[in-house]
Design an enzyme around this catalytic site. Structure first.
Site, short mmCIF file in Angstrom:
data_model
loop_
_atom_site.label_atom_id
_atom_site.label_comp_id
_atom_site.label_asym_id
_atom_site.label_seq_id
_atom_site.Cartn_x
_atom_site.Cartn_y
_atom_site.Cartn_z
N SER A 85 0.82 -1.20 0.00
CA SER A 85 0.00 0.00 0.00
C SER A 85 0.86 1.25 0.00
CB SER A 85 -0.96 0.02 1.20
OG SER A 85 -0.24 -0.07 2.42
N GLU A 86 2.00 1.23 0.72
CA GLU A 86 2.96 2.33 0.68
C GLU A 86 4.39 1.82 0.78
OE1 GLU A 86 -0.73 4.42 2.15
OE2 GLU A 86 0.43 2.86 3.13
N THR A 87 5.28 2.55 0.15
CA THR A 87 6.73 2.36 0.29
C THR A 87 7.33 3.70 0.69
OG1 THR A 87 6.80 0.61 -1.39
CG2 THR A 87 8.87 1.73 -0.89
#
Length: 296
Positions: free
Chosen positions: A46-48
């Protein structure tokens, strides 16, 4: 080709593999925004988060840039905690209070009793949702207008639309469908929750409700939360829980310390602790799962 230290973390977990996974890439100053976006898309979480040096005028320990698989975010909750944990793991410092720069500004992050907390940033947008947005939400969640107890914008970067349902069971029952660009944070109180230091909190609340519940952070969660955007449901969401806490605290509707849970309907078991003093602190556990390097 450049080689960067890499961590994959489990944020807001209750045990291994129950929280929201986050990838963190260290020493990313020389990477372009296009490279960061390519990496985030390839990793597919979902996020990096990418750790860079802070701007000189930011007065921060470092800077984090946060990418979903398709765009950069000015702020997000579990990347904020994970980035602070990773910065220290990568040798940044052993101090317990950290100043983190992101596109939304500078955020204070601290470690306390084995958990990590961020100070909720100021909301960019508040106030009731408009009719078109409510219509989109009703269709997406398969509910009626009458199921919504209260609603508000709670935009701290991702642009959350906050929707309070009658109770936690109503939140657990919804079946989210693909919808437009509205990021929905849906929440409801447990019907009756008893804590070691709290009276039961029963049913839905309104603006006249005052939660004289003492410390509700050491027992079961009093709030069920789900966060949905597009066709994706987030396992555990720091930014959504921050906005919900700000909304409920403004109505004097929650104790100074409480716990929320999220992710059970999609196979996760996340817990978020909210501590309110002069600021609203949003926190939970962070655990390293994968260590290594990434070649760019």
């Amino acid at each position: 080709m450049s080689t960067h230290d890499f961590l994959q973390l489990d944020v807001f977990n209750t045990s291994a593999f129950t929280g929201n996974p986050l990838a963190v890439v260290n020493n990313a100053d020389e990477l372009s925004a296009e490279q960061m976006q390519d990496i985030a898309r390839w990793i597919g979480l979902s996020e990096t988060a990418f750790l860079c040096a802070a701007d000189d005028d930011a007065h921060a320990d470092y800077q984090v840039r946060i990418f979903t698989p398709d765009r950069e975010l000015p702020f997000a909750g579990h990347p904020t905690l994970g980035a602070a944990f990773a910065w220290r793991e990568f040798g940044g410092s052993d101090k317990t209070e950290i100043s983190q720069q992101c596109q939304a500004g500078t955020v204070c992050v601290r470690e306390e009793a084995g958990k990590w907390y961020f100070a909720a940033p100021e909301l960019r947008r508040t106030g009731p949702l408009d009719d078109n947005t409510i219509g989109t939400i009703v269709r997406a969640l398969g509910i009626s207008h009458y199921d919504i107890i209260d609603h508000s914008w709670g935009d701290n970067g991702p642009g959350w639309a906050l929707i309070q349902l009658k109770n936690a069971d109503a939140v657990r029952r919804i079946k989210a469908r693909t919808h437009g660009d509205v990021n929905m944070a849906i929440f409801g109180f447990e019907e009756s929750v008893t804590h070691q230091h709290a009276q039961p909190i029963v049913g839905a609340i309104d603006e006249e409700f005052v939660a004289d519940a003492g410390d509700a952070s050491e027992g079961d969660a009093i709030l069920e939360v789900r966060a949905v955007h597009g066709s994706h449901e987030d396992p555990v969401t720091g930014s959504a829980n921050a906005a919900i806490a700000q909304f409920l605290h403004a109505k004097n509707a929650v104790p100074k310390r409480y716990r929320a849970k999220q992710g059970s309907r999609i196979g996760f078991n996340g817990e978020i602790d909210i501590n309110i003093d002069s600021e609203i602190w949003v926190g939970g556990k962070v655990a390293p799962i994968i260590r290594g390097t990434i070649n760019v």
